[in-house]
Design a protein around this motif. Structure first.
Motif, PDB file in Angstrom:
ATOM      1  N   ILE A 107       0.831  -1.138  -0.208  1.00 33.07           N
ATOM      2  CA  ILE A 107       0.124   0.230  -0.062  1.00 33.07           C
ATOM      3  C   ILE A 107       0.957   1.169  -0.063  1.00 33.07           C
ATOM      4  N   LYS A 108       0.815   2.055  -0.961  1.00 41.15           N
ATOM      5  CA  LYS A 108       1.530   3.169  -0.965  1.00 41.15           C
ATOM      6  C   LYS A 108       0.656   4.346  -0.617  1.00 41.15           C
ATOM      7  N   GLY A 109       1.122   5.100   0.621  1.00 43.51           N
ATOM      8  CA  GLY A 109       0.179   6.256   0.850  1.00 43.51           C
ATOM      9  C   GLY A 109       1.142   7.306   0.360  1.00 43.51           C
ATOM     10  N   LYS A 110       0.103   8.342  -0.028  1.00 44.15           N
ATOM     11  CA  LYS A 110       0.521   9.543  -0.636  1.00 44.15           C
ATOM     12  C   LYS A 110      -0.363  10.818  -0.012  1.00 44.15           C
ATOM     13  N   THR A 111       0.275  11.608   0.099  1.00 41.93           N
ATOM     14  CA  THR A 111      -0.627  13.177   0.387  1.00 41.93           C
ATOM     15  C   THR A 111      -0.416  13.940  -0.895  1.00 41.93           C
ATOM     16  N   ASP A 112      -1.619  14.643  -1.097  1.00 34.77           N
ATOM     17  CA  ASP A 112      -1.640  15.517  -2.250  1.00 34.77           C
ATOM     18  C   ASP A 112      -2.663  16.645  -2.052  1.00 34.77           C
ATOM     19  N   PHE A 113      -2.342  17.761  -1.293  1.00 33.25           N
ATOM     20  CA  PHE A 113      -3.006  18.912  -0.895  1.00 33.25           C
ATOM     21  C   PHE A 113      -2.332  20.124  -1.015  1.00 33.25           C
ATOM     22  N   ALA A 114      -3.076  21.223  -0.983  1.00 30.40           N
ATOM     23  CA  ALA A 114      -2.346  22.521  -0.935  1.00 30.40           C
ATOM     24  C   ALA A 114      -2.541  23.289   0.382  1.00 30.40           C
ATOM     25  N   ILE A 115      -1.804  24.031   0.736  1.00 24.14           N
ATOM     26  CA  ILE A 115      -1.864  24.869   1.894  1.00 24.14           C
ATOM     27  C   ILE A 115      -3.127  26.199   1.323  1.00 24.14           C
ATOM     28  N   GLY A 116      -4.081  26.404   2.224  1.00 20.15           N
ATOM     29  CA  GLY A 116      -4.918  27.369   1.825  1.00 20.15           C
ATOM     30  C   GLY A 116      -5.925  26.986   1.030  1.00 20.15           C
ATOM     31  N   GLU A 117      -6.746  27.970   0.471  1.00 23.28           N
ATOM     32  CA  GLU A 117      -7.813  27.505  -0.631  1.00 23.28           C
ATOM     33  C   GLU A 117      -7.438  27.584  -2.166  1.00 23.28           C
ATOM     34  N   ASP A 118      -6.215  28.016  -2.385  1.00 26.18           N
ATOM     35  CA  ASP A 118      -6.037  28.017  -3.765  1.00 26.18           C
ATOM     36  C   ASP A 118      -5.205  26.365  -4.011  1.00 26.18           C
ATOM     37  N   ILE A 119      -5.937  25.466  -4.735  1.00 26.94           N
ATOM     38  CA  ILE A 119      -5.122  24.372  -4.921  1.00 26.94           C
ATOM     39  C   ILE A 119      -3.679  24.373  -5.728  1.00 26.94           C
ATOM     40  N   MET A 120      -3.650  25.533  -6.270  1.00 22.36           N
ATOM     41  CA  MET A 120      -2.719  25.306  -7.336  1.00 22.36           C
ATOM     42  C   MET A 120      -1.230  26.021  -6.433  1.00 22.36           C
ATOM     43  N   THR A 121      -1.418  26.052  -5.381  1.00 21.30           N
ATOM     44  CA  THR A 121      -0.253  26.766  -4.733  1.00 21.30           C
ATOM     45  C   THR A 121       0.132  26.039  -3.498  1.00 21.30           C
ATOM     46  N   GLU A 122       1.471  25.902  -3.228  1.00 18.44           N
ATOM     47  CA  GLU A 122       2.216  25.372  -2.147  1.00 18.44           C
ATOM     48  C   GLU A 122       1.518  23.793  -2.133  1.00 18.44           C
ATOM     49  N   ARG A 123       1.566  23.146  -3.044  1.00 21.88           N
ATOM     50  CA  ARG A 123       1.195  21.474  -2.823  1.00 21.88           C
ATOM     51  C   ARG A 123       2.147  20.885  -1.829  1.00 21.88           C
ATOM     52  N   VAL A 124       1.428  20.011  -0.867  1.00 23.58           N
ATOM     53  CA  VAL A 124       2.324  18.971  -0.004  1.00 23.58           C
ATOM     54  C   VAL A 124       2.076  17.709  -0.719  1.00 23.58           C
ATOM     55  N   GLN A 125       3.109  17.104  -0.894  1.00 24.08           N
ATOM     56  CA  GLN A 125       3.122  15.599  -1.577  1.00 24.08           C
ATOM     57  C   GLN A 125       4.108  14.876  -0.859  1.00 24.08           C
ATOM     58  N   LEU A 126       3.580  14.111   0.210  1.00 27.97           N
ATOM     59  CA  LEU A 126       4.582  13.009   0.986  1.00 27.97           C
ATOM     60  C   LEU A 126       4.259  11.635   0.507  1.00 27.97           C
ATOM     61  N   GLU A 127       5.332  10.780   0.549  1.00 30.82           N
ATOM     62  CA  GLU A 127       4.819   9.328   0.299  1.00 30.82           C
ATOM     63  C   GLU A 127       5.613   8.479   1.130  1.00 30.82           C
ATOM     64  N   THR A 128       4.733   7.360   1.509  1.00 29.66           N
ATOM     65  CA  THR A 128       5.488   6.285   2.493  1.00 29.66           C
ATOM     66  C   THR A 128       4.696   5.227   2.064  1.00 29.66           C
ATOM     67  N   TYR A 129       5.131   3.788   2.398  1.00 28.49           N
ATOM     68  CA  TYR A 129       4.504   2.395   2.015  1.00 28.49           C
ATOM     69  C   TYR A 129       4.634   1.521   3.275  1.00 28.49           C
ATOM     70  N   ILE A 130       3.509   0.434   2.987  1.00 23.68           N
ATOM     71  CA  ILE A 130       3.523  -0.723   3.951  1.00 23.68           C
ATOM     72  C   ILE A 130       3.503  -1.913   2.776  1.00 23.68           C
ATOM     73  N   ILE A 131       4.172  -2.954   3.552  1.00 25.97           N
ATOM     74  CA  ILE A 131       4.071  -4.207   2.697  1.00 25.97           C
ATOM     75  C   ILE A 131       3.547  -5.082   3.669  1.00 25.97           C
ATOM     76  N   PHE A 132       2.638  -6.064   3.120  1.00 26.99           N
ATOM     77  CA  PHE A 132       2.097  -6.943   4.119  1.00 26.99           C
ATOM     78  C   PHE A 132       1.736  -8.465   3.256  1.00 26.99           C
ATOM     79  N   THR A 133       1.467  -9.458   3.830  1.00 24.89           N
ATOM     80  CA  THR A 133       1.017 -10.614   2.957  1.00 24.89           C
ATOM     81  C   THR A 133      -0.175 -11.275   3.594  1.00 24.89           C
ATOM     82  N   VAL A 134      -0.932 -11.888   2.526  1.00 26.43           N
ATOM     83  CA  VAL A 134      -2.041 -12.314   2.646  1.00 26.43           C
ATOM     84  C   VAL A 134      -1.934 -14.087   2.381  1.00 26.43           C
ATOM     85  N   VAL A 135      -2.434 -14.871   3.257  1.00 25.57           N
ATOM     86  CA  VAL A 135      -2.162 -16.080   3.325  1.00 25.57           C
ATOM     87  C   VAL A 135      -3.617 -16.745   3.227  1.00 25.57           C
ATOM     88  N   GLU A 136      -3.673 -18.357   2.803  1.00 26.16           N
ATOM     89  CA  GLU A 136      -4.968 -18.915   2.917  1.00 26.16           C
ATOM     90  C   GLU A 136      -4.850 -19.701   4.457  1.00 26.16           C
TER      91      GLU A 136
END
Length: 189
Positions: free
Chosen positions: A160-189
């Motif tokens: 699962i890759k977690g990402k943020t994608d937002f802007a500071i304030g009410e103008d979506i086109m300025t000061e975008r914040v994009q952070l990214e991290t991940y987790i890995i897990f296994t599914v078994v029967e």
């Protein structure tokens, strides 16, 4: 050639051959290239972003206990951000099969107020779309998609890759914040 060397060479060949003759056919034995990671974390000085899985291994059909936390850690008491459906996106990949499931935006623009040191929490929810020609990853069937949408992930290893994608304030086109991290897990029967 000395008989001692011949005997030693024959003995070593038997030892080495004996180490590789057994086969293991245990369907519960999983050998994945990547180690499971139950927590991912990143921060940029103003925001921290954490992705957490309660477990490293889940059973088929077991609800996934995965959440993401976005926390404002800046100097103000609160801050307003603007984003699409959510400031957090959680994209799913089946690493065993090479499937990638993208997310869709279902709301165009939302404003959220974040209080300092109070996490904005979002629980994982599968939001992938069906495969189309030219999409990243291997093709997958509608049946696989529906199975995962019902929370019944097939056996395998997932990221699962977690990402943020937002802007500071009410103008979506300025000061975008994009952070990214991940987790890995296994599914078994």
């Amino acid at each position: 050639m000395n008989i001692k060397w011949v005997f030693t060479l024959v003995f070593l060949i038997f030892i080495l051959a004996g180490c590789g003759t057994g086969t293991q056919n245990n369907s519960n034995s999983l050998n994945y290239e990547l180690e499971n990671v139950t927590e991912g974390f990143v921060e940029d000085g103003h925001f921290s972003f954490k992705l957490i899985s309660e477990k490293a291994v889940y059973q088929v059909g077991e609800p996934l206990q995965i959440k993401a936390e976005l926390t404002y850690i800046g100097e103000e008491e609160s801050i307003r951000i603007s984003h699409a459906a959510s400031p957090i996106w959680m994209l799913t990949s089946n690493l065993s099969e090479g499937y990638q499931f993208d997310a869709a935006m279902n709301e165009p623009l939302i404003f959220t107020d974040l209080k300092k040191n109070v996490p904005f929490v979002e629980q994982y929810q599968f939001s992938g779309g069906t495969y189309y020609e030219g999409a990243p990853g291997n093709p997958y069937s509608e049946d696989v998609f529906l199975q995962m949408a019902e929370g019944k992930f097939p056996p395998g290893q997932y990221e699962i890759k977690g990402k943020t994608d937002f802007a500071i304030g009410e103008d979506i086109m300025t000061e975008r914040v994009q952070l990214e991290t991940y987790i890995i897990f296994t599914v078994v029967e």
